[in-house]
Design a protein around this motif. Structure first.
Motif, PDB file in Angstrom:
ATOM      1  N   PHE A  22       0.858  -1.184   0.000  1.00 46.28           N
ATOM      2  CA  PHE A  22       0.000   0.000   0.000  1.00 46.28           C
ATOM      3  C   PHE A  22       0.895   1.235   0.000  1.00 46.28           C
ATOM      4  CE2 PHE A  22      -2.063   3.440   2.331  1.00 46.28           C
ATOM      5  CZ  PHE A  22      -3.251   3.576   1.622  1.00 46.28           C
ATOM      6  N   SER A  60      -7.631  -6.721   6.605  1.00 56.24           N
ATOM      7  CA  SER A  60      -8.266  -5.684   5.797  1.00 56.24           C
ATOM      8  C   SER A  60      -7.893  -4.299   6.312  1.00 56.24           C
ATOM      9  CB  SER A  60      -9.790  -5.851   5.844  1.00 56.24           C
ATOM     10  OG  SER A  60     -10.444  -4.738   5.278  1.00 56.24           O
ATOM     11  N   GLY A  62      -9.919  -1.754   5.097  1.00 57.90           N
ATOM     12  CA  GLY A  62     -11.118  -1.037   4.711  1.00 57.90           C
ATOM     13  C   GLY A  62     -11.844  -0.446   5.907  1.00 57.90           C
ATOM     14  N   GLU A 116     -13.333  -0.274   0.758  1.00 57.40           N
ATOM     15  CA  GLU A 116     -12.657  -1.538   1.046  1.00 57.40           C
ATOM     16  C   GLU A 116     -11.189  -1.468   0.659  1.00 57.40           C
ATOM     17  OE1 GLU A 116     -12.980  -6.326   0.012  1.00 57.40           O
ATOM     18  OE2 GLU A 116     -14.441  -4.913  -0.829  1.00 57.40           O
ATOM     19  N   HIS A 117     -10.901  -0.782  -0.470  1.00 55.52           N
ATOM     20  CA  HIS A 117      -9.521  -0.673  -0.966  1.00 55.52           C
ATOM     21  C   HIS A 117      -9.196   0.799  -1.169  1.00 55.52           C
ATOM     22  CE1 HIS A 117      -9.635  -4.981  -1.541  1.00 55.52           C
ATOM     23  NE2 HIS A 117     -10.676  -4.867  -2.337  1.00 55.52           N
ATOM     24  N   SER A 152      -3.701   1.213  -2.454  1.00 53.95           N
ATOM     25  CA  SER A 152      -3.593  -0.227  -2.245  1.00 53.95           C
ATOM     26  C   SER A 152      -3.293  -0.915  -3.569  1.00 53.95           C
ATOM     27  CB  SER A 152      -4.885  -0.784  -1.653  1.00 53.95           C
ATOM     28  OG  SER A 152      -5.940  -0.684  -2.591  1.00 53.95           O
ATOM     29  N   ARG A 189      -4.892  -3.073  -5.040  1.00 54.78           N
ATOM     30  CA  ARG A 189      -6.108  -3.250  -5.833  1.00 54.78           C
ATOM     31  C   ARG A 189      -6.698  -1.916  -6.296  1.00 54.78           C
ATOM     32  NH1 ARG A 189      -9.407  -8.202  -2.857  1.00 54.78           N
ATOM     33  NH2 ARG A 189      -7.729  -9.744  -2.973  1.00 54.78           N
ATOM     34  N   ASN A 190      -6.134  -0.831  -5.836  1.00 55.38           N
ATOM     35  CA  ASN A 190      -6.569   0.514  -6.232  1.00 55.38           C
ATOM     36  C   ASN A 190      -5.332   1.405  -6.250  1.00 55.38           C
ATOM     37  OD1 ASN A 190      -8.121   2.790  -6.821  1.00 55.38           O
ATOM     38  ND2 ASN A 190      -8.825   3.067  -4.706  1.00 55.38           N
TER      39      ASN A 190
END
Length: 451
Positions: free
Chosen positions: A267, A373, A375, A393-394, A398, A400-401
Protein backbone atom coordinates in the motif's frame (compact mmCIF):
# COMPACT_ATOMS: atom_id res chain seq x y z
CA UNK A 1 14.98 -31.15 6.28
CA UNK A 2 14.71 -28.43 8.93
CA UNK A 3 12.28 -25.50 8.61
CA UNK A 4 15.23 -23.13 8.22
CA UNK A 5 16.73 -25.22 5.42
CA UNK A 6 13.38 -25.26 3.64
CA UNK A 7 13.50 -21.47 3.56
CA UNK A 8 17.10 -21.46 2.36
CA UNK A 9 16.22 -23.86 -0.45
CA UNK A 10 13.60 -21.37 -1.68
CA UNK A 11 15.97 -18.39 -1.93
CA UNK A 12 17.39 -19.18 -5.42
CA UNK A 13 13.96 -18.14 -6.75
CA UNK A 14 15.03 -14.56 -6.03
CA UNK A 15 18.04 -14.58 -8.37
CA UNK A 16 17.84 -11.52 -10.66
CA UNK A 17 17.48 -13.64 -13.80
CA UNK A 18 14.59 -15.60 -12.30
CA UNK A 19 12.46 -12.64 -11.28
CA UNK A 20 9.83 -11.29 -13.70
CA UNK A 21 10.57 -7.85 -15.15
CA UNK A 22 7.32 -6.53 -13.66
CA UNK A 23 8.43 -7.58 -10.17
CA UNK A 24 11.80 -5.87 -10.56
CA UNK A 25 9.97 -2.77 -11.81
CA UNK A 26 7.79 -2.85 -8.71
CA UNK A 27 10.91 -3.03 -6.55
CA UNK A 28 12.28 0.03 -8.32
CA UNK A 29 9.01 1.92 -7.78
CA UNK A 30 8.96 0.91 -4.12
CA UNK A 31 12.56 2.06 -3.66
CA UNK A 32 11.78 5.38 -5.36
CA UNK A 33 8.88 5.95 -2.98
CA UNK A 34 11.03 4.98 0.01
CA UNK A 35 13.80 7.38 -0.98
CA UNK A 36 11.26 10.19 -1.09
CA UNK A 37 10.24 9.36 2.48
CA UNK A 38 13.87 9.23 3.61
CA UNK A 39 14.78 12.52 1.99
CA UNK A 40 11.72 14.19 3.50
CA UNK A 41 12.90 13.08 6.95
CA UNK A 42 16.23 14.87 6.45
CA UNK A 43 14.49 18.26 6.52
CA UNK A 44 15.94 20.56 9.16
CA UNK A 45 12.34 21.18 10.15
CA UNK A 46 12.60 17.88 12.03
CA UNK A 47 15.15 16.93 14.73
CA UNK A 48 15.89 13.36 13.60
CA UNK A 49 18.54 14.13 10.98
CA UNK A 50 20.66 16.15 13.39
CA UNK A 51 20.59 13.27 15.87
CA UNK A 52 21.50 10.67 13.27
CA UNK A 53 24.35 12.76 11.90
CA UNK A 54 25.74 13.04 15.41
CA UNK A 55 25.46 9.28 15.83
CA UNK A 56 27.27 8.59 12.57
CA UNK A 57 30.05 11.04 13.41
CA UNK A 58 30.58 9.55 16.86
CA UNK A 59 30.37 5.91 15.77
CA UNK A 60 32.55 6.44 12.70
CA UNK A 61 33.92 3.24 11.22
CA UNK A 62 34.93 2.22 7.72
CA UNK A 63 33.27 4.71 5.30
CA UNK A 64 31.63 2.07 3.13
CA UNK A 65 27.99 3.23 3.05
CA UNK A 66 26.33 6.64 3.01
CA UNK A 67 23.82 8.42 5.23
CA UNK A 68 20.98 9.63 3.01
CA UNK A 69 20.81 13.41 2.75
CA UNK A 70 24.34 13.88 4.08
CA UNK A 71 27.94 13.70 2.93
CA UNK A 72 28.74 11.40 5.88
CA UNK A 73 29.71 7.76 5.39
CA UNK A 74 30.00 4.94 7.91
CA UNK A 75 29.81 1.15 8.18
CA UNK A 76 27.06 -0.70 6.36
CA UNK A 77 25.40 -1.74 9.63
CA UNK A 78 25.34 1.80 11.02
CA UNK A 79 24.12 3.21 7.71
CA UNK A 80 21.30 0.66 7.71
CA UNK A 81 20.33 1.77 11.22
CA UNK A 82 20.28 5.48 10.40
CA UNK A 83 18.66 5.18 6.99
CA UNK A 84 16.05 2.75 8.31
CA UNK A 85 15.06 5.29 10.97
CA UNK A 86 14.76 7.95 8.24
CA UNK A 87 12.62 5.68 6.07
CA UNK A 88 9.89 5.26 8.69
CA UNK A 89 10.18 8.63 10.39
CA UNK A 90 7.52 10.47 8.36
CA UNK A 91 5.22 7.42 8.21
CA UNK A 92 4.68 8.08 4.50
CA UNK A 93 6.52 5.12 2.94
CA UNK A 94 4.72 2.02 1.62
CA UNK A 95 3.32 -0.66 3.91
CA UNK A 96 2.36 -4.33 3.57
CA UNK A 97 -1.12 -4.43 5.16
CA UNK A 98 -1.70 -8.19 5.08
CA UNK A 99 1.53 -8.90 6.96
CA UNK A 100 1.35 -5.58 8.85
CA UNK A 101 4.99 -4.75 8.14
CA UNK A 102 6.71 -1.59 6.89
CA UNK A 103 8.90 -3.88 4.83
CA UNK A 104 10.63 -1.44 2.48
CA UNK A 105 11.62 0.85 5.36
CA UNK A 106 13.76 -2.01 6.70
CA UNK A 107 14.81 -3.73 3.49
CA UNK A 108 15.56 -0.72 1.29
CA UNK A 109 18.14 0.81 3.66
CA UNK A 110 19.69 -2.61 4.37
CA UNK A 111 20.03 -3.50 0.70
CA UNK A 112 21.46 -0.12 -0.29
CA UNK A 113 23.97 -0.12 2.58
CA UNK A 114 25.31 -3.58 1.76
CA UNK A 115 25.02 -2.92 -1.97
CA UNK A 116 27.26 0.15 -1.60
CA UNK A 117 29.76 -1.85 0.42
CA UNK A 118 29.87 -4.63 -2.17
CA UNK A 119 29.58 -2.36 -5.24
CA UNK A 120 26.63 -4.51 -6.26
CA UNK A 121 24.81 -3.88 -9.52
CA UNK A 122 21.44 -2.19 -9.63
CA UNK A 123 19.60 -5.38 -10.55
CA UNK A 124 21.28 -7.29 -7.70
CA UNK A 125 20.03 -4.67 -5.24
CA UNK A 126 16.53 -4.77 -6.73
CA UNK A 127 16.45 -8.58 -6.45
CA UNK A 128 17.65 -8.37 -2.84
CA UNK A 129 14.84 -5.91 -2.09
CA UNK A 130 12.27 -8.27 -3.63
CA UNK A 131 13.62 -11.14 -1.51
CA UNK A 132 13.87 -9.17 1.71
CA UNK A 133 10.35 -7.75 1.45
CA UNK A 134 9.04 -11.21 0.63
CA UNK A 135 10.67 -12.89 3.61
CA UNK A 136 9.74 -10.12 6.04
CA UNK A 137 6.08 -10.44 5.02
CA UNK A 138 6.14 -14.23 5.09
CA UNK A 139 7.78 -14.42 8.51
CA UNK A 140 5.06 -12.12 9.81
CA UNK A 141 2.42 -14.40 8.26
CA UNK A 142 4.02 -17.40 9.96
CA UNK A 143 4.07 -15.67 13.34
CA UNK A 144 0.62 -14.13 12.93
CA UNK A 145 0.47 -10.31 12.70
CA UNK A 146 -2.34 -9.99 15.25
CA UNK A 147 -0.60 -12.37 17.65
CA UNK A 148 2.52 -10.21 17.56
CA UNK A 149 0.51 -7.10 18.36
CA UNK A 150 -1.30 -8.92 21.17
CA UNK A 151 2.05 -9.58 22.85
CA UNK A 152 3.29 -6.03 22.31
CA UNK A 153 5.76 -6.84 19.53
CA UNK A 154 6.20 -4.66 16.46
CA UNK A 155 5.86 -7.05 13.48
CA UNK A 156 8.07 -4.90 11.25
CA UNK A 157 10.98 -5.18 13.63
CA UNK A 158 10.56 -8.85 14.47
CA UNK A 159 9.97 -10.13 10.93
CA UNK A 160 11.96 -7.37 9.25
CA UNK A 161 15.19 -8.49 10.91
CA UNK A 162 15.06 -11.81 9.05
CA UNK A 163 14.11 -10.01 5.83
CA UNK A 164 17.06 -7.69 6.23
CA UNK A 165 19.39 -10.64 6.78
CA UNK A 166 18.12 -12.27 3.59
CA UNK A 167 18.65 -9.12 1.52
CA UNK A 168 22.14 -8.64 2.97
CA UNK A 169 23.04 -12.30 2.64
CA UNK A 170 22.15 -12.38 -1.04
CA UNK A 171 24.29 -9.31 -1.74
CA UNK A 172 27.16 -10.83 0.23
CA UNK A 173 26.68 -14.06 -1.77
CA UNK A 174 26.67 -16.24 1.32
CA UNK A 175 26.84 -19.99 0.79
CA UNK A 176 24.24 -22.27 2.33
CA UNK A 177 26.03 -22.82 5.66
CA UNK A 178 26.83 -19.13 6.10
CA UNK A 179 23.28 -18.17 5.19
CA UNK A 180 21.93 -20.57 7.80
CA UNK A 181 24.19 -18.91 10.37
CA UNK A 182 23.05 -15.45 9.22
CA UNK A 183 19.40 -16.36 9.75
CA UNK A 184 20.21 -17.83 13.15
CA UNK A 185 22.09 -14.73 14.23
CA UNK A 186 19.32 -12.48 12.90
CA UNK A 187 16.73 -14.48 14.78
CA UNK A 188 18.59 -14.14 18.07
CA UNK A 189 18.84 -10.38 17.43
CA UNK A 190 15.18 -9.79 16.55
CA UNK A 191 12.87 -7.87 18.82
CA UNK A 192 11.13 -4.52 19.00
CA UNK A 193 8.23 -3.46 21.21
CA UNK A 194 5.18 -1.34 20.48
CA UNK A 195 6.01 0.79 23.52
CA UNK A 196 6.75 3.68 21.16
CA UNK A 197 3.05 4.57 21.24
CA UNK A 198 3.87 6.43 24.47
CA UNK A 199 6.64 8.49 22.85
CA UNK A 200 5.18 11.74 21.44
CA UNK A 201 8.55 12.69 19.94
CA UNK A 202 7.98 9.99 17.27
CA UNK A 203 11.65 8.99 17.54
CA UNK A 204 11.56 5.53 19.11
CA UNK A 205 8.93 4.45 16.54
CA UNK A 206 11.28 4.78 13.51
CA UNK A 207 14.26 3.61 15.54
CA UNK A 208 12.61 0.18 15.70
CA UNK A 209 12.84 -0.07 11.92
CA UNK A 210 16.46 1.07 11.89
CA UNK A 211 17.34 -1.55 14.48
CA UNK A 212 15.80 -4.30 12.33
CA UNK A 213 17.77 -3.15 9.28
CA UNK A 214 20.98 -2.97 11.30
CA UNK A 215 20.51 -6.34 13.01
CA UNK A 216 19.92 -8.18 9.74
CA UNK A 217 22.93 -6.59 8.07
CA UNK A 218 25.14 -7.25 11.09
CA UNK A 219 24.02 -10.89 11.22
CA UNK A 220 24.90 -11.42 7.55
CA UNK A 221 28.28 -9.71 7.95
CA UNK A 222 29.08 -11.84 11.00
CA UNK A 223 28.14 -15.00 9.14
CA UNK A 224 30.38 -13.94 6.25
CA UNK A 225 33.35 -13.90 8.64
CA UNK A 226 32.59 -17.46 9.75
CA UNK A 227 30.67 -16.53 12.89
CA UNK A 228 28.19 -19.27 13.70
CA UNK A 229 24.58 -19.07 14.82
CA UNK A 230 21.73 -21.43 15.77
CA UNK A 231 21.51 -24.26 13.25
CA UNK A 232 17.73 -24.10 12.92
CA UNK A 233 16.33 -20.78 14.13
CA UNK A 234 12.85 -21.59 12.79
CA UNK A 235 12.78 -25.03 14.41
CA UNK A 236 14.94 -26.63 17.05
CA UNK A 237 14.30 -26.78 20.78
CA UNK A 238 13.59 -23.06 21.19
CA UNK A 239 12.16 -21.98 17.84
CA UNK A 240 11.65 -18.40 16.70
CA UNK A 241 7.88 -18.61 16.63
CA UNK A 242 7.54 -19.99 20.13
CA UNK A 243 9.46 -17.03 21.50
CA UNK A 244 7.41 -14.29 19.87
CA UNK A 245 3.85 -15.56 19.49
CA UNK A 246 3.82 -19.20 20.55
CA UNK A 247 2.95 -20.22 16.99
CA UNK A 248 4.60 -20.81 13.65
CA UNK A 249 2.93 -21.58 10.31
CA UNK A 250 5.55 -23.04 7.98
CA UNK A 251 2.97 -23.34 5.21
CA UNK A 252 2.27 -19.59 5.38
CA UNK A 253 6.00 -18.95 5.21
CA UNK A 254 6.54 -20.97 2.04
CA UNK A 255 3.22 -21.00 0.19
CA UNK A 256 3.69 -19.56 -3.31
CA UNK A 257 7.23 -18.44 -2.62
CA UNK A 258 8.94 -17.58 -5.89
CA UNK A 259 5.63 -17.20 -7.73
CA UNK A 260 3.59 -14.87 -5.48
CA UNK A 261 5.79 -11.87 -4.79
CA UNK A 262 4.82 -9.92 -1.69
CA UNK A 263 6.31 -6.69 -3.02
CA UNK A 264 3.37 -6.51 -5.43
CA UNK A 265 0.92 -6.30 -2.50
CA UNK A 266 2.06 -3.05 -0.90
CA UNK A 267 0.00 0.00 0.00
CA UNK A 268 1.47 3.37 -1.06
CA UNK A 269 0.49 6.19 1.28
CA UNK A 270 -0.56 9.72 0.37
CA UNK A 271 -0.80 11.00 3.94
CA UNK A 272 1.47 10.67 6.98
CA UNK A 273 -0.46 8.26 9.18
CA UNK A 274 -0.99 4.64 10.17
CA UNK A 275 -2.10 2.37 7.32
CA UNK A 276 -5.38 1.58 9.08
CA UNK A 277 -6.56 5.21 8.68
CA UNK A 278 -6.51 6.01 4.90
CA UNK A 279 -9.78 4.20 4.09
CA UNK A 280 -11.66 6.38 6.57
CA UNK A 281 -9.79 9.41 5.32
CA UNK A 282 -10.71 8.70 1.70
CA UNK A 283 -14.35 8.22 2.68
CA UNK A 284 -14.52 11.43 4.71
CA UNK A 285 -12.91 13.61 2.05
CA UNK A 286 -15.12 12.11 -0.64
CA UNK A 287 -18.28 12.89 1.34
CA UNK A 288 -17.12 16.43 2.06
CA UNK A 289 -16.27 17.08 -1.60
CA UNK A 290 -19.40 15.49 -3.03
CA UNK A 291 -21.76 17.18 -0.58
CA UNK A 292 -19.83 20.49 -0.42
CA UNK A 293 -19.45 20.23 3.35
CA UNK A 294 -17.20 22.29 5.57
CA UNK A 295 -15.83 20.99 8.89
CA UNK A 296 -18.37 23.18 10.67
CA UNK A 297 -21.19 21.30 8.92
CA UNK A 298 -20.24 18.01 10.60
CA UNK A 299 -22.20 16.96 13.69
CA UNK A 300 -20.63 13.53 14.12
CA UNK A 301 -18.64 10.84 12.31
CA UNK A 302 -19.08 7.15 13.12
CA UNK A 303 -16.52 4.75 11.66
CA UNK A 304 -16.65 0.97 11.40
CA UNK A 305 -13.30 -0.70 10.83
CA UNK A 306 -11.82 -4.20 11.09
CA UNK A 307 -12.24 -5.80 14.49
CA UNK A 308 -8.60 -6.90 14.27
CA UNK A 309 -7.17 -3.39 14.01
CA UNK A 310 -9.56 -0.61 14.98
CA UNK A 311 -8.26 -0.37 18.55
CA UNK A 312 -4.81 0.51 17.22
CA UNK A 313 -6.14 3.81 15.85
CA UNK A 314 -8.88 4.62 18.37
CA UNK A 315 -7.68 7.69 20.30
CA UNK A 316 -4.11 6.42 20.17
CA UNK A 317 -1.92 8.87 22.13
CA UNK A 318 0.42 8.94 19.14
CA UNK A 319 -1.08 11.44 16.69
CA UNK A 320 0.07 9.52 13.60
CA UNK A 321 -1.96 6.55 14.82
CA UNK A 322 -5.09 8.39 16.02
CA UNK A 323 -7.99 8.28 13.56
CA UNK A 324 -9.72 11.09 15.44
CA UNK A 325 -6.75 13.43 15.13
CA UNK A 326 -5.85 12.57 11.53
CA UNK A 327 -9.40 12.91 10.21
CA UNK A 328 -9.98 16.19 12.05
CA UNK A 329 -6.80 17.69 10.57
CA UNK A 330 -7.58 16.37 7.08
CA UNK A 331 -11.12 17.73 7.19
CA UNK A 332 -9.70 21.22 7.69
CA UNK A 333 -6.82 21.13 5.21
CA UNK A 334 -7.45 18.18 2.87
CA UNK A 335 -4.31 16.23 3.74
CA UNK A 336 -1.95 15.33 6.60
CA UNK A 337 1.79 15.87 6.50
CA UNK A 338 4.34 14.79 9.07
CA UNK A 339 4.60 18.39 10.27
CA UNK A 340 0.95 18.00 11.33
CA UNK A 341 2.00 14.95 13.33
CA UNK A 342 4.94 16.50 15.17
CA UNK A 343 3.04 19.73 15.89
CA UNK A 344 -0.18 19.20 17.80
CA UNK A 345 -2.88 20.77 15.62
CA UNK A 346 -5.32 19.68 18.32
CA UNK A 347 -4.43 22.93 20.06
CA UNK A 348 -6.67 24.53 17.44
CA UNK A 349 -10.12 24.50 19.08
CA UNK A 350 -11.86 23.81 15.74
CA UNK A 351 -9.73 20.73 15.08
CA UNK A 352 -10.10 19.53 18.65
CA UNK A 353 -13.87 20.00 18.52
CA UNK A 354 -14.16 17.89 15.37
CA UNK A 355 -11.90 15.17 16.80
CA UNK A 356 -14.29 14.86 19.73
CA UNK A 357 -17.13 14.10 17.29
CA UNK A 358 -15.40 11.04 15.78
CA UNK A 359 -15.95 7.50 17.08
CA UNK A 360 -14.77 4.15 15.76
CA UNK A 361 -15.96 0.60 16.43
CA UNK A 362 -14.91 -2.83 15.24
CA UNK A 363 -16.74 -4.64 12.45
CA UNK A 364 -15.77 -8.32 12.01
CA UNK A 365 -17.29 -8.18 8.53
CA UNK A 366 -14.15 -6.49 7.24
CA UNK A 367 -12.00 -9.25 8.72
CA UNK A 368 -14.04 -11.83 6.84
CA UNK A 369 -13.59 -9.97 3.53
CA UNK A 370 -9.81 -10.04 3.50
CA UNK A 371 -6.86 -11.05 5.62
CA UNK A 372 -5.80 -7.96 7.59
CA UNK A 373 -8.27 -5.68 5.80
CA UNK A 374 -7.59 -1.94 5.79
CA UNK A 375 -11.12 -1.04 4.71
CA UNK A 376 -13.68 0.94 6.69
CA UNK A 377 -17.15 2.49 6.56
CA UNK A 378 -17.89 6.11 7.45
CA UNK A 379 -21.29 7.46 8.51
CA UNK A 380 -21.25 11.26 8.62
CA UNK A 381 -24.15 13.18 10.16
CA UNK A 382 -24.43 16.87 9.36
CA UNK A 383 -25.66 19.64 11.62
CA UNK A 384 -28.97 19.55 9.68
CA UNK A 385 -29.43 15.85 10.44
CA UNK A 386 -28.56 14.53 6.97
CA UNK A 387 -26.60 11.26 7.01
CA UNK A 388 -24.00 10.34 4.37
CA UNK A 389 -22.39 6.93 4.07
CA UNK A 390 -19.26 5.67 2.32
CA UNK A 391 -17.61 2.26 2.40
CA UNK A 392 -14.00 1.99 1.23
CA UNK A 393 -12.66 -1.54 1.05
CA UNK A 394 -9.52 -0.67 -0.97
CA UNK A 395 -8.29 2.87 -0.31
CA UNK A 396 -6.37 4.66 -3.04
CA UNK A 397 -2.79 3.42 -2.93
CA UNK A 398 -3.59 -0.23 -2.24
CA UNK A 399 -2.48 -2.85 -4.75
CA UNK A 400 -6.11 -3.25 -5.83
CA UNK A 401 -6.57 0.51 -6.23
CA UNK A 402 -3.06 1.71 -7.06
CA UNK A 403 -1.65 5.19 -7.37
CA UNK A 404 -0.67 6.16 -10.89
CA UNK A 405 2.91 6.74 -11.95
CA UNK A 406 2.18 10.46 -12.00
CA UNK A 407 0.68 10.28 -8.50
CA UNK A 408 3.89 8.71 -7.21
CA UNK A 409 6.03 11.27 -9.01
CA UNK A 410 3.96 14.11 -7.56
CA UNK A 411 4.31 12.60 -4.09
CA UNK A 412 8.10 12.36 -4.48
CA UNK A 413 8.26 15.98 -5.61
CA UNK A 414 6.13 17.16 -2.69
CA UNK A 415 8.33 15.27 -0.23
CA UNK A 416 11.66 16.43 -1.62
CA UNK A 417 11.00 20.04 -2.65
CA UNK A 418 13.47 22.20 -0.75
CA UNK A 419 15.73 19.20 -0.16
CA UNK A 420 16.68 18.28 -3.73
CA UNK A 421 17.27 20.81 -6.47
CA UNK A 422 15.11 20.21 -9.55
CA UNK A 423 18.21 19.08 -11.45
CA UNK A 424 19.22 16.60 -8.73
CA UNK A 425 15.67 15.27 -8.51
CA UNK A 426 15.56 14.74 -12.29
CA UNK A 427 18.97 13.06 -12.23
CA UNK A 428 17.88 10.76 -9.41
CA UNK A 429 14.70 9.78 -11.25
CA UNK A 430 16.64 9.13 -14.47
CA UNK A 431 19.13 6.92 -12.63
CA UNK A 432 16.34 4.97 -10.96
CA UNK A 433 14.64 4.44 -14.33
CA UNK A 434 17.74 2.62 -15.58
CA UNK A 435 18.63 1.00 -12.26
CA UNK A 436 18.35 -2.52 -13.69
CA UNK A 437 21.26 -1.72 -16.02
CA UNK A 438 23.41 0.15 -13.48
CA UNK A 439 26.75 -1.65 -12.94
CA UNK A 440 27.37 -0.16 -9.48
CA UNK A 441 24.68 0.95 -7.02
CA UNK A 442 27.04 3.68 -5.81
CA UNK A 443 26.12 5.58 -8.98
CA UNK A 444 22.66 5.93 -7.42
CA UNK A 445 23.58 6.46 -3.78
CA UNK A 446 26.01 9.28 -4.64
CA UNK A 447 22.98 11.27 -5.75
CA UNK A 448 21.58 10.97 -2.22
CA UNK A 449 24.63 12.63 -0.66
CA UNK A 450 23.78 16.24 0.16
CA UNK A 451 25.48 19.05 1.99
Amino acid sequence: MTPTQQLLDALPAFAPDRLPVAVLDQARTTLYDCLGAQLAATSREFPIMRLLERLVREVGGTPESSLVGSCLRTTAATAALANGALAYYCDIESHHPAANVHAIAVIGPAALAVGERQHASGVEVLAAIVAGVDIAARVSYALGPAAQYARGFHPTTVAGTLGSAVAAGLLLRLDNDSFRNALGLAGTSAGGLLSWVDDPTEQSRPLNIGLAAQAGVQAALLAATGFRGPADILGGKYPFGKAFTGQWDQHALLEGIGTRHEITRLFFKRNACCVFIPASLDALLDIMATESLSPQDIAKIAIRAPESSYQVIDNNPLRSHSVQYVLAVAAHQGHVTFADILTDRGADPDIDALAQKITITGDPGFDRQAHQSIGSTVHLTTSTGAVHHREVEHPLGSHRNPLSTQDLADKFTALTTGILTPDRAAQLRSTLDRLHTLPDINDLTRLLELG
